[in-house]
Design an enzyme around this catalytic site. Structure first.
Site, PDB file in Angstrom:
ATOM      1  N   ASP A 297       0.838  -1.090  -0.125  1.00 27.34           N
ATOM      2  CA  ASP A 297      -0.106  -0.065   0.166  1.00 27.34           C
ATOM      3  C   ASP A 297       1.189   1.369  -0.043  1.00 27.34           C
ATOM      4  OD1 ASP A 297      -2.979  -0.073   0.643  1.00 27.34           O
ATOM      5  OD2 ASP A 297      -2.454   2.403   1.110  1.00 27.34           O
ATOM      6  N   HIS A 347     -12.302   0.100  -8.798  1.00 24.78           N
ATOM      7  CA  HIS A 347     -12.853   0.967  -9.412  1.00 24.78           C
ATOM      8  C   HIS A 347     -13.358   2.396  -8.395  1.00 24.78           C
ATOM      9  CE1 HIS A 347     -16.111   1.636  -4.777  1.00 24.78           C
ATOM     10  NE2 HIS A 347     -14.565   1.527  -5.453  1.00 24.78           N
TER      11      HIS A 347
HETATM   12  C1  LIG Z   1     -10.775   1.344  -0.796  1.00 26.96           C
HETATM   13  S1  LIG Z   1      -9.153   0.884  -0.017  1.00 26.96           S
HETATM   14  C2  LIG Z   1      -8.778  -1.100  -0.752  1.00 26.96           C
HETATM   15  C3  LIG Z   1      -8.441  -1.699   0.768  1.00 26.96           C
HETATM   16  C4  LIG Z   1      -8.640  -2.669   0.461  1.00 26.96           C
HETATM   17  N1  LIG Z   1      -7.641  -3.867  -0.535  1.00 26.96           N
HETATM   18  C5  LIG Z   1     -10.285  -3.384   0.644  1.00 26.96           C
HETATM   19  O1  LIG Z   1     -10.391  -4.855  -0.237  1.00 26.96           O
HETATM   20  O2  LIG Z   1     -10.749  -2.729   0.951  1.00 26.96           O
HETATM   21  C6  LIG Z   1      -7.766   1.687  -1.676  1.00 26.96           C
HETATM   22  C7  LIG Z   1      -6.529   1.404  -1.053  1.00 26.96           C
HETATM   23  O3  LIG Z   1      -5.871   2.065  -2.060  1.00 26.96           O
HETATM   24  C8  LIG Z   1      -4.858   2.578  -1.013  1.00 26.96           C
HETATM   25  N2  LIG Z   1      -3.975   3.551  -3.049  1.00 26.96           N
HETATM   26  C9  LIG Z   1      -4.598   4.482  -3.199  1.00 26.96           C
HETATM   27  N3  LIG Z   1      -3.471   4.720  -4.016  1.00 26.96           N
HETATM   28  C10 LIG Z   1      -2.569   4.110  -3.825  1.00 26.96           C
HETATM   29  C11 LIG Z   1      -1.858   4.128  -4.786  1.00 26.96           C
HETATM   30  N4  LIG Z   1      -1.017   5.515  -5.097  1.00 26.96           N
HETATM   31  N5  LIG Z   1      -0.730   2.881  -4.630  1.00 26.96           N
HETATM   32  C12 LIG Z   1      -1.113   1.852  -3.913  1.00 26.96           C
HETATM   33  N6  LIG Z   1      -2.023   1.770  -2.995  1.00 26.96           N
HETATM   34  C13 LIG Z   1      -2.526   3.001  -2.839  1.00 26.96           C
HETATM   35  C14 LIG Z   1      -5.135   3.120  -0.732  1.00 26.96           C
HETATM   36  O4  LIG Z   1      -4.455   4.056   0.936  1.00 26.96           O
HETATM   37  C15 LIG Z   1      -6.364   1.893  -0.101  1.00 26.96           C
HETATM   38  O5  LIG Z   1      -5.932   1.686   1.281  1.00 26.96           O
END
Ligand SMILES: C[S@@+](CC[C@H](N)C(=O)[O-])C[C@H]1O[C@@H](n2cnc3c(N)ncnc32)[C@H](O)[C@@H]1O
Length: 447
Positions: A297, A347
């Site tokens: 992440d 999404h």
């Molecule tokens: C909606 S959450 C989903 C978390 C988890 N996979 C779930 O199933 O609930 C989206 C995740 O994407 C991460 N994220 C956003 N931008 C990112 C990036 N550029 N690189 C890696 N992770 C990222 C956020 O920190 C967050 O933890």
């Protein structure tokens, strides 16, 4: 072979000419079914009163009648909305539809001035006393609260006094998901109501988050950038999201049982891309002792929390987990893992960025690697009951407002995977029971 778990027929559009009496009969029949179940099982009877249950009583997940009762509840909600709309008539409906902001803004006042905390859990408090404690005139408070009462938020058990209802009582705890939901929506997302038209007008085809209604509402800050700079808001957003995950929607369990993790080779590594604290991997790890996980992440705090949680609560799993900082807009550093899980991440992103996220995985894939995408698959219009349709369409609209993104239909997913790389073969697209999220299994075929 590609198959769908549910056959999604594009049914006829809901009738534009329903009969009042038929709608009423549908409500009566299904309400009776629900009532009989509640009474015969000694469940708390639904009520607006403060001692009423906080959720409509439905049996636990394993109960055989659950599906039937869910359907009955959906029918009641759907038919009563139709009956309401039909009886109101178009002209009166217009008046109320456009006044939806009154509902939101009164909740904003209630949340901002902490009214739920000032009203005693039992008993009541006068407008005059509420005025002393908030500094807002009792006349103005009365105007706001009496409107909110028409939505079952508070009640007036005696003239001039405010008491709790089952709904307002949920807001008494400032840390509750319901309070978080109101805070996030009234202070943040709500602002996009005023910037949707400017965003559509100025940037009609944009796939940039900063040009989304959210960006325009927050001085060009993208959603994630804003959350990064405002940790209190981010925390509240996280809490409010559990309103969805604690319901039947976003639970992890359906992914654990709804995908055949056992088909991965013994000792396989699963890379959880955008895995936050690794809470999803954790559940899979418990059920599949031979798998190893790398949680990636960009949010250092999430990774830290995940690591701590593992060390404190699941020390036996520590050896099987690794947490890595990784920005999924750069090339995937873990090459040749057996599976890459991308759950509830794509999404959030407009097509252009979704493709980049997946393209960054490709150099790490070897022949036979699985890419497991778990996300929404939007049904075509008129497949769901109108009540559920509304919920799904609301989510889709929020994707537009917050990210300039959208929920995708099956055809959109197929097109996107093909655009990323023709070696990504979509093998199955299934919706596990009791889950809002679908599971798409993609195999990288490089022969
Ligand atoms: C909606 S959450 C989903 C978390 C988890 N996979 C779930 O199933 O609930 C989206 C995740 O994407 C991460 N994220 C956003 N931008 C990112 C990036 N550029 N690189 C890696 N992770 C990222 C956020 O920190 C967050 O933890």
């Amino acid at each position: 072979m590609v198959h769908t778990a549910e056959t999604l027929p594009t049914g006829p559009a809901p009738s534009l000419r329903p009969k009042l009496s038929e709608l009423a009969a549908q409500i009566a029949e299904n309400a009776k079914l629900l009532e009989d179940y509640i009474e015969s099982h000694g469940l708390p009877y639904p009520s607006f009163a403060a001692d009423g249950p906080s959720k409509f009583p439905l049996p636990p997940a394993s109960t055989p009648e659950l599906e039937k009762l869910h359907a009955a509840r959906s029918q009641v909600l759907t038919a009563s909305k139709s009956l309401h709309d039909l009886t109101a008539g178009p002209s009166e409906m217009v008046q109320w539809l456009v006044w939806g902001f009154n509902d939101t803004s009164t909740l904003h006042v209630i949340h901002h001035f902490k009214i739920p905390q000032l009203v005693p859990e039992t008993g009541d408090i006068s407008y005059a006393d509420l005025s002393k404690q908030t500094g807002v005139s009792s006349l103005k408070l009365r105007q706001v609260l009496r409107y909110a009462m028409t939505n079952r938020v508070f009640c007036e058990p005696r003239q001039g006094y405010v008491g709790h209802t089952a709904l307002s009582l949920l807001l008494r705890n400032e840390e509750s998901p319901e309070s978080g939901w109101i805070g996030y929506n009234t202070q943040e997302l709500c602002r996009t109501a005023g910037t949707l038209v400017p965003s559509l007008e100025k940037f009609p085809d944009s796939e940039e988050m900063k040009e989304a209604p959210w960006g325009l509402a927050f001085d060009g800050q993208e959603f994630f950038e804003y959350m990064d700079k405002n940790p209190e808001s981010a925390k509240r957003f996280g809490v409010s999201m559990s309103l969805w995950s604690s319901g039947d929607g976003l639970k992890v369990a359906p992914l654990v049982t709804g995908y055949d993790w056992g088909k991965l080779p013994e000792g396989a590594t699963v890379v959880d891309v955008g895995g936050a604290t690794g809470f999803v991997s954790l559940e899979i790890a418990k059920a599949h002792p031979s798998l190893k996980f790398i949680v990636e992440d960009i949010a250092a705090l999430s990774l830290e929390r995940g690591k701590e949680n593992l060390a404190q609560n699941h020390p036996e799993l520590v050896e099987r987990f690794e947490f890595r900082h990784h920005d999924f807009f750069t090339e995937q550093p873990v090459k040749g893992a057996e599976a890459y899980l991308v759950r509830f991440v794509l999404h959030d992103w407009p097509d252009k960025y979704l493709r980049q996220i997946l393209q960054n995985l490709v150099p790490a894939l070897k022949n036979g690697t699985k890419v497991i995408v778990s996300d929404f698959v939007l049904p075509p219009m008129n497949v769901l009951l109108p009540w559920e349709e509304r919920r799904v369409r609301a989510l889709d609209l929020v994707m537009l407002k917050a990210y300039n993104s959208n929920e995708r239909e099956e055809a959109d997913w197929r097109r996107l995977f093909a655009e990323v790389d023709t070696r990504l073969r979509l093998d199955s697209i299934t919706r596990p029971a009791n889950s809002l999220l679908w599971v798409m299994e993609i195999t990288f075929v490089d022969e």
